[in-house]
Design a protein around this motif. Structure first.
Motif, PDB file in Angstrom:
ATOM      1  N   LEU A  34       0.773  -1.242   0.000  1.00  0.00           N
ATOM      2  CA  LEU A  34       0.000   0.000   0.000  1.00  0.00           C
ATOM      3  C   LEU A  34       0.807   1.296   0.000  1.00  0.00           C
ATOM      4  O   LEU A  34       0.268   2.345  -0.354  1.00  0.00           O
ATOM      5  CB  LEU A  34      -0.956   0.009   1.197  1.00  0.00           C
ATOM      6  N   SER A  35       2.061   1.267   0.400  1.00  0.00           N
ATOM      7  CA  SER A  35       2.820   2.523   0.530  1.00  0.00           C
ATOM      8  C   SER A  35       3.258   3.072  -0.822  1.00  0.00           C
ATOM      9  O   SER A  35       3.305   2.349  -1.822  1.00  0.00           O
ATOM     10  CB  SER A  35       4.043   2.312   1.418  1.00  0.00           C
ATOM     11  N   LYS A  36       3.561   4.339  -0.834  1.00  0.00           N
ATOM     12  CA  LYS A  36       4.168   5.018  -1.984  1.00  0.00           C
ATOM     13  C   LYS A  36       3.398   4.806  -3.281  1.00  0.00           C
ATOM     14  O   LYS A  36       3.990   4.694  -4.353  1.00  0.00           O
ATOM     15  CB  LYS A  36       5.617   4.579  -2.155  1.00  0.00           C
ATOM     16  N   GLY A  37       2.082   4.708  -3.201  1.00  0.00           N
ATOM     17  CA  GLY A  37       1.273   4.632  -4.410  1.00  0.00           C
ATOM     18  C   GLY A  37       1.480   3.373  -5.236  1.00  0.00           C
ATOM     19  O   GLY A  37       1.235   3.368  -6.440  1.00  0.00           O
ATOM     20  N   LYS A  38       1.926   2.291  -4.618  1.00  0.00           N
ATOM     21  CA  LYS A  38       2.179   1.045  -5.358  1.00  0.00           C
ATOM     22  C   LYS A  38       0.925   0.518  -6.044  1.00  0.00           C
ATOM     23  O   LYS A  38       1.011  -0.194  -7.041  1.00  0.00           O
ATOM     24  CB  LYS A  38       2.772  -0.021  -4.432  1.00  0.00           C
ATOM     25  N   THR A  39      -0.242   0.853  -5.520  1.00  0.00           N
ATOM     26  CA  THR A  39      -1.506   0.424  -6.126  1.00  0.00           C
ATOM     27  C   THR A  39      -1.981   1.430  -7.173  1.00  0.00           C
ATOM     28  O   THR A  39      -2.966   1.191  -7.852  1.00  0.00           O
ATOM     29  CB  THR A  39      -2.617   0.309  -5.062  1.00  0.00           C
TER      30      THR A  39
END
Length: 121
Positions: A34-39
């Motif tokens: 979920l971090s750093k806009g991975k999705t």
């Protein structure tokens, strides 16, 4: 006029303390999925919403992700009420157990990405 992001300022100190005391499963889901806009979307950790604090919240998707530890095995009614109140605010809640996150993270990620993709249609 009501604030449309349903941010409860009164819960901010408690949310901050929860961020510092995240479970291993929450940290793993955050770091690996979920971090750093991975999705492709921004998720916030331990974010106040209504009278609750969501483990993870994406305002853009109106999505709450909860990682439930052992104690949630005994909170079924409370979790249903919480999910209903959050749904009444326009959000969807996806729940995963600590065990799912720790032992089958690829499937948890597939469920989250699948939900995101289906919500964009």
């Amino acid at each position: 006029m009501p604030n449309n992001n349903h941010y409860n300022q009164n819960l901010k100190p408690f949310a901050r303390s929860l961020r510092k005391e995240s479970t291993k499963a929450e940290v793993r889901l955050w770091c690996e999925v979920l971090s750093k806009g991975k999705t492709g979307y921004t998720f916030l950790r331990q974010r106040p919403i209504g009278n609750y604090i969501a483990d993870f919240l994406c305002k853009e998707l109106k999505l709450v992700i909860e990682v439930d530890g052992y104690s949630h095995n005994f909170k079924t009614e409370e979790d249903l009420e919480r999910d209903k109140e959050i749904a009444d605010l326009g959000y969807t809640t996806l729940r995963f157990s600590d065990t799912e996150v720790m032992k089958d993270l690829p499937n948890v990620e597939r469920v989250i990405i699948g939900w995101i993709e289906s919500s964009q249609k």
